[in-house]
Scaffold this motif. Sequence first.
Motif, PDB file in Angstrom:
ATOM      1  N   VAL A  22     -32.248 -31.368  22.499  1.00 21.57           N
ATOM      2  CA  VAL A  22     -31.632 -30.059  22.306  1.00 21.57           C
ATOM      3  C   VAL A  22     -32.686 -29.011  21.979  1.00 21.57           C
ATOM      4  CG1 VAL A  22     -29.380 -30.958  21.625  1.00 21.57           C
ATOM      5  CG2 VAL A  22     -31.117 -30.599  19.872  1.00 21.57           C
ATOM      6  N   TYR A  23     -32.429 -27.802  22.410  1.00 23.53           N
ATOM      7  CA  TYR A  23     -33.295 -26.651  22.158  1.00 23.53           C
ATOM      8  C   TYR A  23     -32.653 -25.873  21.021  1.00 23.53           C
ATOM      9  CZ  TYR A  23     -36.388 -22.752  23.465  1.00 23.53           C
ATOM     10  OH  TYR A  23     -37.341 -21.761  23.483  1.00 23.53           O
ATOM     11  N   VAL A  24     -33.279 -25.941  19.840  1.00 22.97           N
ATOM     12  CA  VAL A  24     -32.692 -25.422  18.606  1.00 22.97           C
ATOM     13  C   VAL A  24     -33.201 -24.021  18.298  1.00 22.97           C
ATOM     14  CG1 VAL A  24     -32.342 -25.864  16.157  1.00 22.97           C
ATOM     15  CG2 VAL A  24     -32.637 -27.786  17.727  1.00 22.97           C
ATOM     16  N   ASP A  25     -32.274 -23.087  18.147  1.00 25.10           N
ATOM     17  CA  ASP A  25     -32.586 -21.709  17.741  1.00 25.10           C
ATOM     18  C   ASP A  25     -33.737 -21.097  18.534  1.00 25.10           C
ATOM     19  OD1 ASP A  25     -30.547 -21.508  15.828  1.00 25.10           O
ATOM     20  OD2 ASP A  25     -31.788 -22.487  14.319  1.00 25.10           O
ATOM     21  N   SER A  26     -33.872 -21.487  19.797  1.00 28.18           N
ATOM     22  CA  SER A  26     -34.935 -20.978  20.685  1.00 28.18           C
ATOM     23  C   SER A  26     -36.324 -21.159  20.101  1.00 28.18           C
ATOM     24  CB  SER A  26     -34.683 -19.496  21.003  1.00 28.18           C
ATOM     25  OG  SER A  26     -33.441 -19.338  21.638  1.00 28.18           O
ATOM     26  N   VAL A  27     -36.492 -22.199  19.270  1.00 29.40           N
ATOM     27  CA  VAL A  27     -37.772 -22.413  18.593  1.00 29.40           C
ATOM     28  C   VAL A  27     -38.318 -23.817  18.792  1.00 29.40           C
ATOM     29  CG1 VAL A  27     -38.914 -22.433  16.341  1.00 29.40           C
ATOM     30  CG2 VAL A  27     -37.176 -20.721  16.819  1.00 29.40           C
ATOM     31  N   MET A  28     -37.473 -24.842  18.691  1.00 21.68           N
ATOM     32  CA  MET A  28     -37.988 -26.213  18.709  1.00 21.68           C
ATOM     33  C   MET A  28     -37.057 -27.150  19.465  1.00 21.68           C
ATOM     34  SD  MET A  28     -37.228 -27.579  14.891  1.00 21.68           S
ATOM     35  CE  MET A  28     -35.622 -28.207  14.476  1.00 21.68           C
ATOM     36  N   LEU A  29     -37.591 -28.311  19.795  1.00 21.74           N
ATOM     37  CA  LEU A  29     -36.826 -29.371  20.433  1.00 21.74           C
ATOM     38  C   LEU A  29     -36.513 -30.448  19.410  1.00 21.74           C
ATOM     39  CD1 LEU A  29     -38.838 -29.798  23.747  1.00 21.74           C
ATOM     40  CD2 LEU A  29     -36.697 -28.558  23.429  1.00 21.74           C
ATOM     41  N   ASP A  30     -35.362 -31.094  19.564  1.00 19.96           N
ATOM     42  CA  ASP A  30     -34.978 -32.207  18.709  1.00 19.96           C
ATOM     43  C   ASP A  30     -34.090 -33.124  19.542  1.00 19.96           C
ATOM     44  OD1 ASP A  30     -34.694 -33.830  16.496  1.00 19.96           O
ATOM     45  OD2 ASP A  30     -33.669 -32.350  15.257  1.00 19.96           O
ATOM     46  N   VAL A  31     -33.783 -34.293  19.011  1.00 22.88           N
ATOM     47  CA  VAL A  31     -32.837 -35.210  19.640  1.00 22.88           C
ATOM     48  C   VAL A  31     -31.617 -35.260  18.741  1.00 22.88           C
ATOM     49  CG1 VAL A  31     -32.437 -37.584  20.389  1.00 22.88           C
ATOM     50  CG2 VAL A  31     -34.679 -36.538  20.721  1.00 22.88           C
ATOM     51  N   ALA A  32     -30.446 -35.026  19.318  1.00 19.15           N
ATOM     52  CA  ALA A  32     -29.215 -34.981  18.529  1.00 19.15           C
ATOM     53  C   ALA A  32     -28.046 -35.495  19.355  1.00 19.15           C
ATOM     54  CB  ALA A  32     -28.944 -33.555  18.055  1.00 19.15           C
ATOM     55  N   CYS A  33     -27.013 -35.909  18.641  1.00 18.99           N
ATOM     56  CA  CYS A  33     -25.794 -36.431  19.246  1.00 18.99           C
ATOM     57  C   CYS A  33     -24.697 -35.378  19.106  1.00 18.99           C
ATOM     58  CB  CYS A  33     -25.407 -37.714  18.514  1.00 18.99           C
ATOM     59  SG  CYS A  33     -23.912 -38.482  19.106  1.00 18.99           S
ATOM     60  N   TYR A  34     -23.999 -35.083  20.183  1.00 17.73           N
ATOM     61  CA  TYR A  34     -22.942 -34.070  20.126  1.00 17.73           C
ATOM     62  C   TYR A  34     -21.666 -34.666  19.542  1.00 17.73           C
ATOM     63  CZ  TYR A  34     -19.734 -30.381  21.310  1.00 17.73           C
ATOM     64  OH  TYR A  34     -18.797 -29.391  21.225  1.00 17.73           O
ATOM     65  N   ASP A  35     -21.057 -33.972  18.581  1.00 18.09           N
ATOM     66  CA  ASP A  35     -19.802 -34.377  17.949  1.00 18.09           C
ATOM     67  C   ASP A  35     -18.733 -33.355  18.322  1.00 18.09           C
ATOM     68  OD1 ASP A  35     -17.632 -34.807  16.222  1.00 18.09           O
ATOM     69  OD2 ASP A  35     -18.938 -35.538  14.617  1.00 18.09           O
ATOM     70  N   ASP A  36     -17.877 -33.724  19.260  1.00 18.58           N
ATOM     71  CA  ASP A  36     -16.861 -32.812  19.780  1.00 18.58           C
ATOM     72  C   ASP A  36     -15.830 -32.440  18.715  1.00 18.58           C
ATOM     73  OD1 ASP A  36     -15.748 -31.291  21.914  1.00 18.58           O
ATOM     74  OD2 ASP A  36     -14.230 -32.843  22.214  1.00 18.58           O
ATOM     75  N   ASN A  37     -15.475 -33.369  17.854  1.00 19.64           N
ATOM     76  CA  ASN A  37     -14.471 -33.091  16.817  1.00 19.64           C
ATOM     77  C   ASN A  37     -14.964 -32.056  15.815  1.00 19.64           C
ATOM     78  OD1 ASN A  37     -12.586 -34.929  17.850  1.00 19.64           O
ATOM     79  ND2 ASN A  37     -13.534 -36.612  16.735  1.00 19.64           N
ATOM     80  N   MET A  38     -16.238 -32.145  15.430  1.00 20.16           N
ATOM     81  CA  MET A  38     -16.809 -31.223  14.450  1.00 20.16           C
ATOM     82  C   MET A  38     -17.437 -29.997  15.112  1.00 20.16           C
ATOM     83  SD  MET A  38     -16.262 -32.707  11.498  1.00 20.16           S
ATOM     84  CE  MET A  38     -17.421 -31.962  10.394  1.00 20.16           C
ATOM     85  N   ARG A  39     -17.568 -30.045  16.452  1.00 25.01           N
ATOM     86  CA  ARG A  39     -18.234 -28.970  17.215  1.00 25.01           C
ATOM     87  C   ARG A  39     -19.623 -28.690  16.654  1.00 25.01           C
ATOM     88  NH1 ARG A  39     -16.701 -26.504  21.548  1.00 25.01           N
ATOM     89  NH2 ARG A  39     -17.399 -24.477  20.872  1.00 25.01           N
ATOM     90  N   CYS A  40     -20.376 -29.790  16.464  1.00 21.87           N
ATOM     91  CA  CYS A  40     -21.747 -29.665  15.977  1.00 21.87           C
ATOM     92  C   CYS A  40     -22.589 -30.771  16.588  1.00 21.87           C
ATOM     93  CB  CYS A  40     -21.796 -29.724  14.451  1.00 21.87           C
ATOM     94  SG  CYS A  40     -21.413 -31.342  13.761  1.00 21.87           S
TER      95      CYS A  40
END
Length: 66
Positions: A22-40
């Motif tokens: 994922v491209y976070v806040d147009s600043v950095m890359l990270d690896v994350a899992c999408y949670d549809d229920n929490m929308r995060c």
Amino acid sequence: MQGTNWVKTANELPEDGQWCVVYVDSVMLDVACYDDNMRCWQGDNFSYNHESISYWLALPPMPEGE
């Protein structure tokens, strides 16, 4: 970003539980899992609200025989 499969979150979201780069806040890359229920997005050490991620890229499959 020619030759990549980056997806804009405004256009499409990954499946629930899918791990992505994922491209976070147009600043950095990270690896994350999408949670549809929490929308995060849930990472190993951080969680990101939906608005923090502008692009995502599906992880490739794991190598076989390793």
